[in-house]
Scaffold this motif. Structure first.
Motif, PDB file in Angstrom:
ATOM      1  N   HIS A 123      -1.282 -17.480 -10.066  1.00 37.72           N
ATOM      2  CA  HIS A 123      -1.905 -17.025  -8.817  1.00 37.72           C
ATOM      3  C   HIS A 123      -1.036 -16.022  -8.109  1.00 37.72           C
ATOM      4  O   HIS A 123      -0.744 -16.170  -6.921  1.00 37.72           O
ATOM      5  CB  HIS A 123      -2.143 -18.220  -7.885  1.00 37.72           C
ATOM      6  N   ASN A 124      -0.561 -15.032  -8.829  1.00 35.65           N
ATOM      7  CA  ASN A 124       0.286 -14.044  -8.175  1.00 35.65           C
ATOM      8  C   ASN A 124      -0.535 -13.240  -7.171  1.00 35.65           C
ATOM      9  O   ASN A 124      -1.586 -12.694  -7.525  1.00 35.65           O
ATOM     10  CB  ASN A 124       0.899 -13.118  -9.219  1.00 35.65           C
ATOM     11  N   ILE A 125      -0.041 -13.173  -5.961  1.00 30.41           N
ATOM     12  CA  ILE A 125      -0.795 -12.496  -4.907  1.00 30.41           C
ATOM     13  C   ILE A 125      -0.948 -11.017  -5.240  1.00 30.41           C
ATOM     14  O   ILE A 125       0.021 -10.356  -5.607  1.00 30.41           O
ATOM     15  CB  ILE A 125      -0.086 -12.674  -3.556  1.00 30.41           C
ATOM     16  N   GLY A 126      -2.168 -10.511  -5.086  1.00 30.59           N
ATOM     17  CA  GLY A 126      -2.439  -9.110  -5.390  1.00 30.59           C
ATOM     18  C   GLY A 126      -2.749  -8.891  -6.859  1.00 30.59           C
ATOM     19  O   GLY A 126      -3.230  -7.831  -7.244  1.00 30.59           O
ATOM     20  N   ILE A 127      -2.460  -9.841  -7.730  1.00 28.52           N
ATOM     21  CA  ILE A 127      -2.710  -9.668  -9.156  1.00 28.52           C
ATOM     22  C   ILE A 127      -3.892 -10.531  -9.591  1.00 28.52           C
ATOM     23  O   ILE A 127      -4.756 -10.084 -10.340  1.00 28.52           O
ATOM     24  CB  ILE A 127      -1.480 -10.064 -10.008  1.00 28.52           C
ATOM     25  N   TRP A 137      -6.095   0.227   1.013  1.00 27.01           N
ATOM     26  CA  TRP A 137      -6.595   1.499   1.543  1.00 27.01           C
ATOM     27  C   TRP A 137      -5.528   2.577   1.602  1.00 27.01           C
ATOM     28  O   TRP A 137      -5.844   3.754   1.647  1.00 27.01           O
ATOM     29  CB  TRP A 137      -7.194   1.295   2.937  1.00 27.01           C
ATOM     30  N   GLU A 138      -4.252   2.193   1.587  1.00 23.74           N
ATOM     31  CA  GLU A 138      -3.218   3.216   1.839  1.00 23.74           C
ATOM     32  C   GLU A 138      -3.193   4.281   0.748  1.00 23.74           C
ATOM     33  O   GLU A 138      -3.163   5.472   1.035  1.00 23.74           O
ATOM     34  CB  GLU A 138      -1.827   2.579   1.948  1.00 23.74           C
ATOM     35  N   VAL A 139      -3.197   3.844  -0.501  1.00 24.34           N
ATOM     36  CA  VAL A 139      -3.106   4.817  -1.590  1.00 24.34           C
ATOM     37  C   VAL A 139      -4.337   5.730  -1.628  1.00 24.34           C
ATOM     38  O   VAL A 139      -4.186   6.949  -1.681  1.00 24.34           O
ATOM     39  CB  VAL A 139      -2.842   4.113  -2.938  1.00 24.34           C
ATOM     40  N   LEU A 184       4.370   0.960   0.201  1.00 28.34           N
ATOM     41  CA  LEU A 184       5.520   0.426  -0.531  1.00 28.34           C
ATOM     42  C   LEU A 184       5.802  -1.001  -0.072  1.00 28.34           C
ATOM     43  O   LEU A 184       5.719  -1.311   1.114  1.00 28.34           O
ATOM     44  CB  LEU A 184       6.764   1.290  -0.280  1.00 28.34           C
ATOM     45  N   SER A 185       6.138  -1.855  -1.022  1.00 23.43           N
ATOM     46  CA  SER A 185       6.405  -3.224  -0.612  1.00 23.43           C
ATOM     47  C   SER A 185       7.909  -3.468  -0.428  1.00 23.43           C
ATOM     48  O   SER A 185       8.299  -4.426   0.202  1.00 23.43           O
ATOM     49  CB  SER A 185       5.822  -4.211  -1.616  1.00 23.43           C
ATOM     50  N   PHE A 235      12.991   3.163  -0.449  1.00 22.86           N
ATOM     51  CA  PHE A 235      12.148   4.293  -0.856  1.00 22.86           C
ATOM     52  C   PHE A 235      12.966   5.492  -1.333  1.00 22.86           C
ATOM     53  O   PHE A 235      12.557   6.249  -2.182  1.00 22.86           O
ATOM     54  CB  PHE A 235      11.225   4.708   0.292  1.00 22.86           C
ATOM     55  N   TRP A 236      14.181   5.659  -0.790  1.00 26.82           N
ATOM     56  CA  TRP A 236      15.013   6.819  -1.130  1.00 26.82           C
ATOM     57  C   TRP A 236      15.392   6.831  -2.600  1.00 26.82           C
ATOM     58  O   TRP A 236      15.824   7.844  -3.134  1.00 26.82           O
ATOM     59  CB  TRP A 236      16.255   6.845  -0.250  1.00 26.82           C
TER      60      TRP A 236
END
Lengths: 312, 177, 313
Positions: free
Chosen positions: A11-15, A24-26, A81-82, A87-88
């Motif tokens: 039950h991986n969240i998002g998967i 919606w971000e992407v 980004l999670s 991010f750099w």
């Protein structure tokens, strides 16, 4: 018949149960990136063929919005980004096999250039504008000498950015809906269509420019329809995973949203309204323009969603 | 009614009798064949394993050759057998290119030819020539819609695979592994 | 590691060892189809826009060749058929799932239209032309009233024809190298580009030549863009697609494709056209012929490579 279920309780969240890691971000980022690169392609192209003064809105005014839209797009990307604080790391690596990486680098080079491009056009679009410091004024005057070079660089980079919006998805064969070579050209065309809609919103009534961009928009909608037909035909003539995936649009979950939001409202109806306009029937240009822009967003949104649902 | 064939790769010895039987039964022109035998070797020397498969037209449920035929010469008859009507075939060869199994060829007379599951024998209640001649009895022919047929029982009992299922053709030749 | 060999000695002609059922006829036919689509498209578009007299070669003269070209293309198609005497069976069936069928029907509709379309312009091109029969002349005058509608029909049909030349191949997933959605747009673009090149070759007006050099340049750009996507698509595809792309990235077709199609047929003529537009004197026909040749080579190589790419063995 083979039935496979996960018995250990994954039950991986998002998967699980279906992939939904990019809400919606992407899609919003892809839409804005497409729009901005469309605006920049049009502006630099017209500059390069020496029609700079004939189409002031497209060449000078519209690109002023570009850097801000681009910043919003980058912000959305950042929101997605999670592991945000890292991010750099994007900019300590150049990885040509990763579209994420070359997209990030394109952004890095394009963003400052769009600011410069907007700045050198600011005064022609708003004659009353005053730069607060003299050195700013001087730098911009200095940069104006390199207009052609700048235009070439921006044209190249914005074409790459626009292509990237499609390739980002199509580079993965794990998601059958995305794994179509037509996605790059489709998103590029859709970006150009959105840009023409944006320019039309800013054009004064009855100007020559408005007529030209109505025609350009119409052609670009035509190409878009043509590519959507190929997209669907491509799925149906491909391997089993893609044939199954295409069902999402042909009777499945996304049928209504795809055909109504993207094809009817986002493509065919605005095209019809453009035809009416060109035939001198009064249509407020805001209607087709808004329809095209929403359609452009939904194209990304639905394809990103459907891609995550489609699987092997 | 859904005719299908199951071939036991554990019993097949690769003698090519099926190939010869087909050529004789169907008068296949010299230099051509409707079925053939494949040896698949897998692993790294010295740990090799060998699988022998007798292959032919898969009489696909979702047959690309039928879909791409411009004249309906290639069509599916009762029982799911894919056949070519010689008098409707123009020899455009689109079906040959559309077949991921390379099961079709151009008959010297011009039309496209391939395995018919020996439909002329099947209609009389007999097995296809290749099946009836097999010396190790590794080939089974029958109706998979009938749960009591030998082939249905085998497919329930044994592990099997089909060739290139990812092409979406839904083949009807099963290889018992 | 799996190694599969056919041990019963299958050697069906044209199937083994490599599929080669489509020789020169099909790629030639596809090239002609694309070229005719290109010519008719430009002729129709500039008629709709009312530029008949500005671009006489494109609108009036070039279409005169289309009936002849189509005849050549269809003869090649007929030559390819192995069961020739049954060819009429194509026209007793309409099968939407078969690109071969809808291509045949599109040609069936476009052929008479192309003849009528050429007839409409014949007096503009050859002022001394005499229709011998009064009734023919009258008929043509009647049709002339519907010229605009015809132009629209031709525009749409020529796009369908151009697309079909690609779809004919991409509709099969059995041949990985053909099985890409980009092939339709790529062949359409290449056909339009060949059309523009032929117009450039025939034109005697400087302005027209320059316009079509510019159009051709844009089409070449699009083609390069689509070719990049073609290969990116393959490399991002399934294993069989990656294998198929390898035919061009080090494999058998590497030299012929990159030299004849990409460099000789696209990049080099594009450079020549750019120089011409900058008023450097280079005869127009060099780039035009290179483009036509590249377009032909593209079909040959794609048809051959598709047949060499496979799933099994």
């Amino acid at each position: 018949m083979i039935e496979q279920i996960i018995t250990s309780g994954k039950h991986n969240i998002g998967i699980d149960p279906v992939l939904s890691i990019w809400p919606w971000e992407v899609p919003a980022d892809l839409f804005l990136a497409g729009l901005v690169s469309g605006l920049l392609i049009i502006s630099t192209f017209l500059t390069l063929i020496g029609k700079r003064h004939d189409y002031p809105i497209a060449v000078k005014k519209a690109p002023i919005f570009a850097p801000f839209l681009l910043l919003i797009a980058l912000f959305f990307l950042f929101l997605d980004l999670s592991h945000k604080m890292y991010f750099w790391q994007l900019y300590t690596n150049i990885r040509w096999t990763s579209p994420m990486s070359w997209g990030a680098w394109t952004y890095l080079f394009l963003t400052p250039l769009t600011f410069i491009w907007a700045a050198i056009h600011l005064k022609t679009a708003y004659p009353n504008w005053k730069w607060p410091y003299e050195w700013m004024e001087n730098t911009i005057e200095y940069l104006k000498q390199y207009r052609t070079g700048l235009a070439w660089a921006i044209l190249g980079l914005s074409l790459t950015l626009s292509m990237y919006t499609g390739i980002l998805l199509s580079a993965f064969n794990a998601r059958p809906i995305w794994n179509s070579a037509i996605l790059g050209p489709l998103f590029l065309t859709s970006g150009l269509t959105s840009a023409t809609a944006f320019i039309l919103l800013n054009c004064p009534k009855g100007s020559n420019e408005k007529k030209l961009f109505c025609t350009v928009s119409l052609i670009s909608l035509g190409v878009q329809t043509f590519l959507i037909i190929h997209l669907i035909m491509g799925y149906l003539s491909s391997d089993l995973a893609q044939v199954k995936a295409a069902d999402l649009f042909l009777g499945g979950e996304f049928t209504t949203s795809f055909w109504i939001m993207i094809v009817a409202l986002g493509t065919l109806i605005p095209a019809y309204l453009h035809v009416l306009y060109l035939k001198k029937i009064k249509v407020p240009v805001i209607i087709p323009s808004i329809l095209i822009l929403t359609g452009g967003f939904f194209l990304r949104y639905i394809l990103v969603e459907a891609g995550q649902i489609s699987h092997w | 009614m859904r005719y299908a064939m199951a071939i036991d790769t554990k019993k097949c010895v690769g003698c090519s009798d099926c190939v010869v039987a087909c050529q004789v039964e169907n008068n296949v022109p010299i230099g051509h064949c409707r079925d053939w035998v494949v040896e698949a070797t897998s692993g790294t020397y010295p740990d090799l394993s060998l699988e022998i498969r007798s292959e032919r037209c898969n009489h696909c449920t979702n047959a690309p050759c039928v879909r791409c035929c411009p004249t309906e010469a290639s069509h599916i008859v009762d029982g799911g057998i894919v056949v070519v009507d010689h008098d409707e075939c123009i020899g455009c060869k689109a079906c040959i290119t559309s077949c991921p199994y390379d099961a079709r060829f151009v008959h010297p007379e011009g039309y496209v030819d391939k395995c018919t599951f020996c439909i002329h024998r099947v209609e009389k209640g007999e097995n296809p020539a290749c099946v009836s001649v097999c010396p190790t009895k590794c080939m089974y022919f029958g109706d998979t819609d009938d749960p009591n047929s030998e082939i249905s029982q085998l497919l329930r009992k044994r592990k099997w695979k089909t060739l290139i299922p990812e092409a979406g053709t839904e083949p009807n030749i099963y290889y018992l592994t | 590691m799996i190694e599969e060999v056919i041990v019963s000695g299958r050697s069906n002609p044209e199937i083994d060892p490599y599929l080669h059922v489509w020789g020169w006829e099909i790629p030639f036919y596809l090239f002609i189809g694309g070229l005719v689509a290109g010519i008719l498209f430009f002729s129709a578009v500039y008629t709709i826009r009312g530029k008949q007299d500005d671009y006489p070669t494109a609108v009036k003269f070039a279409p005169m060749f289309t009936p002849l070209l189509l005849a050549l293309g269809l003869s090649a198609l007929l030559l390819d058929l192995s069961h020739k005497l049954y060819f009429w069976q194509l026209y007793t069936n309409i099968r939407w799932e078969s690109p071969m069928s809808w291509g045949a029907w599109t040609l069936m509709i476009i052929y008479p239209l192309a003849i009528v379309w050429s007839a409409l312009w014949i007096k503009d091109v050859f002022p001394k032309w005499d229709w011998k029969f009064k009734w023919l002349e009258d008929w043509i005058e009647i049709i002339r009233q519907y010229q605009k509608y015809m132009a629209w029909a031709l525009m749409v049909l020529s796009i369908v024809l151009g697309m079909y030349t690609g779809i004919l191949l991409s509709a099969f997933n059995a041949r990985p190298f053909w099985n890409t959605a980009i092939l339709g747009p790529l062949f359409l673009t290449s056909g339009l580009s060949a059309g523009a090149a032929l117009i450039m070759l025939l034109s005697k007006k400087e302005g027209e030549k320059r316009l079509f050099a510019r159009i051709d340049l844009m089409l070449i750009g699009t083609e390069l863009f689509l070719i990049i996507h073609l290969f990116m698509g393959f490399l991002a595809g399934t294993n069989v697609h990656i294998e198929a792309a390898r035919l061009f990235l080090g494999g058998e077709f590497t030299n012929s494709f990159w030299i004849f199609v990409v460099f000789g047929g696209l990049i080099f003529p594009a450079i020549l056209e750019l120089l011409e537009l900058r008023k450097i004197k280079i005869p127009h026909y060099i780039s035009a012929i290179l483009v036509l040749f590249g377009s032909l080579a593209l079909r040959f190589i794609v048809v051959d490579a598709g047949q060499a790419s496979r799933w099994l063995y």
